[in-house]
Motif scaffolding. Structure first.
Motif, short mmCIF file in Angstrom:
data_model
loop_
_atom_site.label_atom_id
_atom_site.label_comp_id
_atom_site.label_asym_id
_atom_site.label_seq_id
_atom_site.Cartn_x
_atom_site.Cartn_y
_atom_site.Cartn_z
N SER A 21 0.74 -0.92 0.04
CA SER A 21 0.04 0.17 -0.10
C SER A 21 0.92 1.19 -0.04
CB SER A 21 -0.78 -0.06 1.15
OG SER A 21 -1.85 -0.93 1.15
N TRP B 43 -1.65 -1.50 -4.05
CA TRP B 43 -2.53 -2.26 -3.28
C TRP B 43 -3.14 -1.38 -2.05
CZ3 TRP B 43 -0.17 -7.77 -1.92
CH2 TRP B 43 0.27 -8.47 -3.18
N ASP C 134 -5.47 -2.19 1.65
CA ASP C 134 -6.14 -3.32 2.53
C ASP C 134 -6.77 -2.75 3.80
OD1 ASP C 134 -3.89 -2.25 4.16
OD2 ASP C 134 -3.23 -4.27 4.79
N GLU D 83 -6.40 -5.81 -1.44
CA GLU D 83 -5.54 -7.06 -0.98
C GLU D 83 -6.37 -7.94 0.04
OE1 GLU D 83 -1.45 -8.15 1.30
OE2 GLU D 83 -2.02 -5.87 1.14
N ARG D 84 -6.74 -9.13 -0.31
CA ARG D 84 -7.21 -10.14 0.75
C ARG D 84 -5.97 -10.70 1.57
NH1 ARG D 84 -9.51 -12.79 4.23
NH2 ARG D 84 -11.62 -14.07 3.80
N THR E 174 0.13 -8.53 5.49
CA THR E 174 -1.11 -7.30 5.05
C THR E 174 -2.30 -8.02 4.46
OG1 THR E 174 0.07 -6.97 3.22
CG2 THR E 174 0.64 -5.22 4.87
N GLY E 175 -3.16 -7.05 4.25
CA GLY E 175 -4.39 -7.69 3.55
C GLY E 175 -5.57 -7.59 4.70
N ALA E 176 -6.69 -7.29 4.13
CA ALA E 176 -7.90 -7.62 4.85
C ALA E 176 -8.23 -8.87 5.21
CB ALA E 176 -9.18 -6.92 4.04
N ALA F 236 -12.91 -6.63 3.50
CA ALA F 236 -12.38 -6.52 1.87
C ALA F 236 -13.59 -5.75 1.11
CB ALA F 236 -11.71 -7.87 1.27
N GLY G 203 -3.09 -10.87 -3.41
CA GLY G 203 -2.42 -11.02 -1.98
C GLY G 203 -1.10 -11.82 -2.12
#
Length: 436
Positions: free
Chosen positions: A126, A149, A151, A174-175, A182-184, A190, A210
């Motif tokens: 990000s 990205w 998230d 980003e999942r 990182t990522g939801a 998401a 991701g």
């Protein structure tokens, strides 16, 4: 196609750099040459000095061609993670073999790529620094494509604020996965991020993706189940965004895949590929493997999809990197101190492995059975060996290494040898300039 994706003249200009004290791989006797002269003199390995990291031209080429062909056969796009090598020359080679673009990890790396004219870039991260956000938007407005990205909804708000007056950016949601990087972490989180992007006048939602490598470190059943379960979550998110009409483009990306599980990525994400038409978007699956071009004798040798069953098979990646160090002390029976340490060699994914012992650099050697490196300091390594072995100061040990990402970053210039597979005295045929 690749000729429009980077600036060949700028990449070739790397050969004009004059070698001096800043290039620790270059002996004093060779300083003053430019890189092209250094590469074209037909130097033998024995004309270099230790400690040393080298790359193997034949292995680099084999690895690059192998994955390029594998992706082409499956209709999968490749955006190699350039942070592994930070070498515009190697990036250009990957582009010449059909890569879609180059992946990078931060704004400083993006600036290196833009300096050398690379125009299609993915930031697997990000953007949160205000200056970096505005710079990326300005680059996009100037004709480059940078896909970054997001998230979190907070990141979307930050981008919105900083992009005012600076154009738009393409982003993917980003999942993430529990315990990952990182990522939801949930599907609902998401979705909320995707809705925020869709509502933003400064952002275009162009995909999902991701990184699965943070969720497993093995290729056993448990590791692969974690990876594939996560990838199924990425697919579910993509399908939900399609159903809700949240995408802002007709050409979309679904991306995952480092160098350890790219086969699983293609297996799980592959079905989302579509050619578009009749109101449906075109969807590409993009893998971002980076370590494959160098490979190693450690972590990736054991986990790569091409080498899990037979690391030395004809269709397995080959390690293109080796360390070369001298014995500097043999202070007690069964212990030798080597001149290379943490400043020269990778150690985070396994310690270097002694492979061959020789009287001098570039001389015929013998396999070093029974010896083991047990620890590394900043500038030294501790070699334990059976006391019946004759190991003395000045002898050279070739090392197998693990994890190219933390090997190449220690060298600004890395000599490239023709091959280390079938000869004890390889020839210098190139040099890779890195920008870490």
């Amino acid at each position: 196609m690749s000729q429009t994706m980077y600036d060949p003249a700028r990449v070739q200009s790397l050969g004009e750099e004059i070698l001096d004290f800043r290039h620790k791989a270059v002996p004093a006797a060779l300083q003053g040459l430019d890189i092209s002269e250094f590469s074209g003199r037909g130097l033998g390995l024995n004309q270099l000095q230790t400690p040393l990291l080298t790359l193997d031209r034949d292995a680099l080429d084999f690895n690059a061609r192998l994955l390029a062909a594998w992706c082409e056969e499956r209709g999968i796009l490749l955006a190699p993670h350039g942070k592994t090598t930070m070498s515009p020359e190697l990036w250009a080679r990957q582009m010449d073999l059909g890569a879609w673009g180059i992946t990078l990890a931060n704004a400083a790396q993006l600036r290196v790529a833009r300096h050398f004219g690379f125009t299609r870039l993915m930031l697997a991260n990000s953007l949160t620094d205000p200056q970096a956000i505005r710079w990326a938007a300005d680059q996009a407005a100037d004709g480059s494509r940078i896909v970054s990205w997001v998230d979190s909804v907070d990141t979307v708000a930050l981008l919105d604020r900083e992009l005012t007056g600076h154009g738009t950016l393409d982003v993917i949601v980003e999942r993430g996965g529990h315990g990952g990087r990182t990522g939801a972490r949930t599907h609902q989180e998401a979705l909320a991020i995707a809705r925020a992007v869709h509502d933003s006048p400064q952002l275009r939602l162009v995909g999902v993706g991701g990184y699965e490598g943070a969720l497993a470190h093995t290729a056993d059943d448990a590791g692969l189940a974690a990876v594939r379960g996560y990838l199924a979550d990425v697919v579910a998110l993509h399908e939900a965004l399609l159903a809700e009409g949240l995408y802002d483009a007709d050409e979309l990306i679904a991306t995952a895949g480092g160098s350890a599980y790219f086969d699983d990525v293609v297996d799980v994400l592959g079905p989302v590929r579509t050619s578009g038409g009749d109101g449906a978007p075109h969807v590409d699956v993009v893998i971002r493997s980076g370590a494959y071009i160098v490979h190693d004798d450690g972590f990736y040798r054991g986990i790569s999809p091409f080498s899990r069953q037979d690391p030395d098979g004809p269709q397995s990646f080959r390690s293109a990197m080796h360390g070369w160090v001298r014995v500097v002390s043999q202070p007690e029976p069964g212990l030798a101190i080597l001149e290379g340490g943490k400043r020269d060699l990778p150690f985070d994914e396994g310690l270097p492995v002694p492979q061959v012992l020789s009287a001098g650099l570039g001389e015929e050697g013998v396999p070093l059975a029974g010896a083991e490196i047990t620890a590394v300091n900043d500038q030294h390594a501790f070699l334990r060996f059976p006391e019946d072995l004759d190991i003395r100061p000045g002898q050279v040990i070739r090392l197998g290494l693990s994890h190219p990402c933390t090997a190449l970053d220690k060298w600004t210039l890395i000599p490239v040898l023709d091959s280390t597979r079938d000869t004890s005295s390889p020839t210098v045929v190139g040099a890779v300039r890195t920008f870490f």
